[in-house]
Design a protein around this motif. Sequence first.
Motif, mmCIF file in Angstrom:
data_model
loop_
_atom_site.group_PDB
_atom_site.id
_atom_site.type_symbol
_atom_site.label_atom_id
_atom_site.label_comp_id
_atom_site.label_asym_id
_atom_site.label_seq_id
_atom_site.Cartn_x
_atom_site.Cartn_y
_atom_site.Cartn_z
ATOM 1 N N SER A 36 0.814 -1.208 0.000
ATOM 2 C CA SER A 36 0.000 0.000 0.000
ATOM 3 C C SER A 36 0.849 1.261 0.000
ATOM 4 N N GLU A 37 1.991 1.233 0.683
ATOM 5 C CA GLU A 37 2.814 2.433 0.794
ATOM 6 C C GLU A 37 3.587 2.735 -0.493
ATOM 7 N N LEU A 38 3.559 1.821 -1.465
ATOM 8 C CA LEU A 38 4.295 2.058 -2.704
ATOM 9 C C LEU A 38 3.404 2.530 -3.847
ATOM 10 N N VAL A 39 2.101 2.651 -3.587
ATOM 11 C CA VAL A 39 1.204 3.165 -4.618
ATOM 12 C C VAL A 39 1.530 4.630 -4.920
ATOM 13 N N ALA A 40 1.763 5.410 -3.874
ATOM 14 C CA ALA A 40 2.088 6.830 -4.068
ATOM 15 C C ALA A 40 3.394 7.017 -4.832
ATOM 16 N N PRO A 41 4.489 6.302 -4.489
ATOM 17 C CA PRO A 41 5.711 6.435 -5.290
ATOM 18 C C PRO A 41 5.520 6.049 -6.755
ATOM 19 N N LEU A 95 1.271 2.713 -17.638
ATOM 20 C CA LEU A 95 1.513 2.950 -16.214
ATOM 21 C C LEU A 95 0.373 3.749 -15.599
ATOM 22 N N ASP A 96 -0.154 4.697 -16.339
ATOM 23 C CA ASP A 96 -1.286 5.478 -15.847
ATOM 24 C C ASP A 96 -2.470 4.565 -15.504
ATOM 25 N N ARG A 97 -2.746 3.605 -16.364
ATOM 26 C CA ARG A 97 -3.853 2.672 -16.102
ATOM 27 C C ARG A 97 -3.551 1.800 -14.886
ATOM 28 N N ALA A 98 -2.304 1.374 -14.776
ATOM 29 C CA ALA A 98 -1.935 0.518 -13.647
ATOM 30 C C ALA A 98 -2.013 1.273 -12.330
ATOM 31 N N VAL A 99 -1.535 2.502 -12.312
ATOM 32 C CA VAL A 99 -1.632 3.327 -11.108
ATOM 33 C C VAL A 99 -3.091 3.543 -10.739
ATOM 34 N N GLY A 100 -3.937 3.642 -11.760
ATOM 35 C CA GLY A 100 -5.368 3.821 -11.532
ATOM 36 C C GLY A 100 -6.077 2.560 -11.074
ATOM 37 N N GLY A 101 -5.352 1.457 -10.982
ATOM 38 C CA GLY A 101 -5.930 0.232 -10.438
ATOM 39 C C GLY A 101 -6.371 -0.796 -11.457
ATOM 40 N N SER A 102 -6.066 -0.569 -12.743
ATOM 41 C CA SER A 102 -6.476 -1.527 -13.760
ATOM 42 C C SER A 102 -5.258 -2.153 -14.429
ATOM 43 N N PHE A 103 -4.788 -3.249 -13.863
ATOM 44 C CA PHE A 103 -3.666 -3.965 -14.459
ATOM 45 C C PHE A 103 -4.071 -4.563 -15.809
ATOM 46 N N THR A 111 -14.137 -0.028 -5.367
ATOM 47 C CA THR A 111 -14.119 -0.087 -6.831
ATOM 48 C C THR A 111 -12.741 -0.513 -7.306
ATOM 49 N N GLY A 112 -12.654 -0.913 -8.536
ATOM 50 C CA GLY A 112 -11.379 -1.332 -9.106
ATOM 51 C C GLY A 112 -11.263 -2.838 -9.180
ATOM 52 N N GLU A 113 -10.225 -3.309 -9.860
ATOM 53 C CA GLU A 113 -10.063 -4.741 -10.110
ATOM 54 C C GLU A 113 -9.936 -5.558 -8.835
ATOM 55 N N GLN A 114 -9.086 -5.114 -7.918
ATOM 56 C CA GLN A 114 -8.887 -5.895 -6.702
ATOM 57 C C GLN A 114 -10.121 -5.880 -5.807
ATOM 58 N N ALA A 115 -10.915 -4.833 -5.879
ATOM 59 C CA ALA A 115 -12.180 -4.820 -5.136
ATOM 60 C C ALA A 115 -13.108 -5.901 -5.672
#
Length: 438
Positions: A66-71, A100-108, A345-349
């Motif tokens: 979780s702490e690496l999402v911001a970096p 990368l933008d999509r991945a950061v947004g939660g959609s791998f 929301t998001g894939e992992q949800a």
Amino acid sequence: MRLDAFNLSTSTTSEEAQTAFEQAVYGLAAHRPTTGAALDAALQADPGHVAALALKGFASLILARSELVAPAGQALIAARRAMTSRDGGTRDERILVESLDRAVGGSFSEAARLLDDGFSERATTFLPFKISHALRFMLGDADGMLSASSRVMEQWSTDTPAAGFMLGCHAFALEELGFYDAAEEVGRQAVGLEPDDAWGRHAVSHVYEMRGEAAKGIDWLEHGRASWTRCNNFSFHMAWHLALLHLEQGDHDQVLRIYDDEVRPRQTDDFRDMANAVSLLWRLGQTGVDVGSRWSDLAETALSRRRDTTLVFAALHTLAALVALGETDSVREMVEELALKARGTGEQARVAADVGLPLARIIAGLSMGRDRRSLDAILADLPKIGGSNAQRDFFVLALAKAAGANGDRAAFSRICSVRRHLKVEDRLLGSIETHASL
């Protein structure tokens, strides 16, 4: 615009940065412990190296903390800023950054799709292919992995940069879909072309595990020991496979030695290392082996991660450790966190809602009637949590144990039948059945 050694077009003008970046990409392919240092060197030589910034962002996300999402988001901002200063960057860089933008947004899944589509005419460009492969692996998307690697094979030749490494990815995709003969052949070819292809060697070890050919698997991994022991923490995972093969042979003392010396030689909190440790200790427990204080060694990491549901696959292993440790309050807290995730929301949800939460309740001994009745749905959805068939087998076995403990012979039989499509019956399943209330 220039092409690097792996056919990626970059906008950098720094030879030093380019050389370091190529070393980082090779390190990514070979699972080298020097990969991070090489990436840092590339960015020190050229702080605006767009592809290096993108790779840094993806690397942060793949660690699933979780702490690496911001970096990762910061790397995305820096990459965009760098492209702006370089006339928009190259087409390859733009695709990497958009992904990368999509991945950061939660959609791998969307991130992987952009990479596959964006490089469809140059599918053998190694870095985007490898990132897509990694993302789809974390999604449990074996069909997507094989579709991508099959497109690569249409353009592939032995002269292609990173040819062996790409072949190793293809072998793994074949294995995950049960094409074991083809996977063995392709994986062996990959290692022949590129002896440092730990992923290709790993794919072949999966084949032997799934076929129940423990002696062949042990020989294969021992033969490649000089190579895979030079890997980063992926060497721990290779040792995990070696331990599973010895477990099937009933050599428990050897399994414990491998665990201490090679699977968990030091305390780390990487979710992949925890998954190795948790699933192996659990399996040993099901066979009646006394693992001593080894569970206690996982306590600090498990307790510190009890609220982290960034990746459901990782959270479920954390939960299993907490259950084994008897941390009742933390177990309930972890299940509650997954319930909260499932409402998001998001894939992992969606993964949490579809399979993570009901599976978590079963692991925690907090299952409700609807969870037990949905065993078939959980099994069908299990690939969504990501990882490999071999890794998810831990959860299949946990479901079989739960069905046996409930005296549900019909559910136990269905679980065994599903498992049999991927893996031959083994000692461990027999041990679980022996202790079941059937």
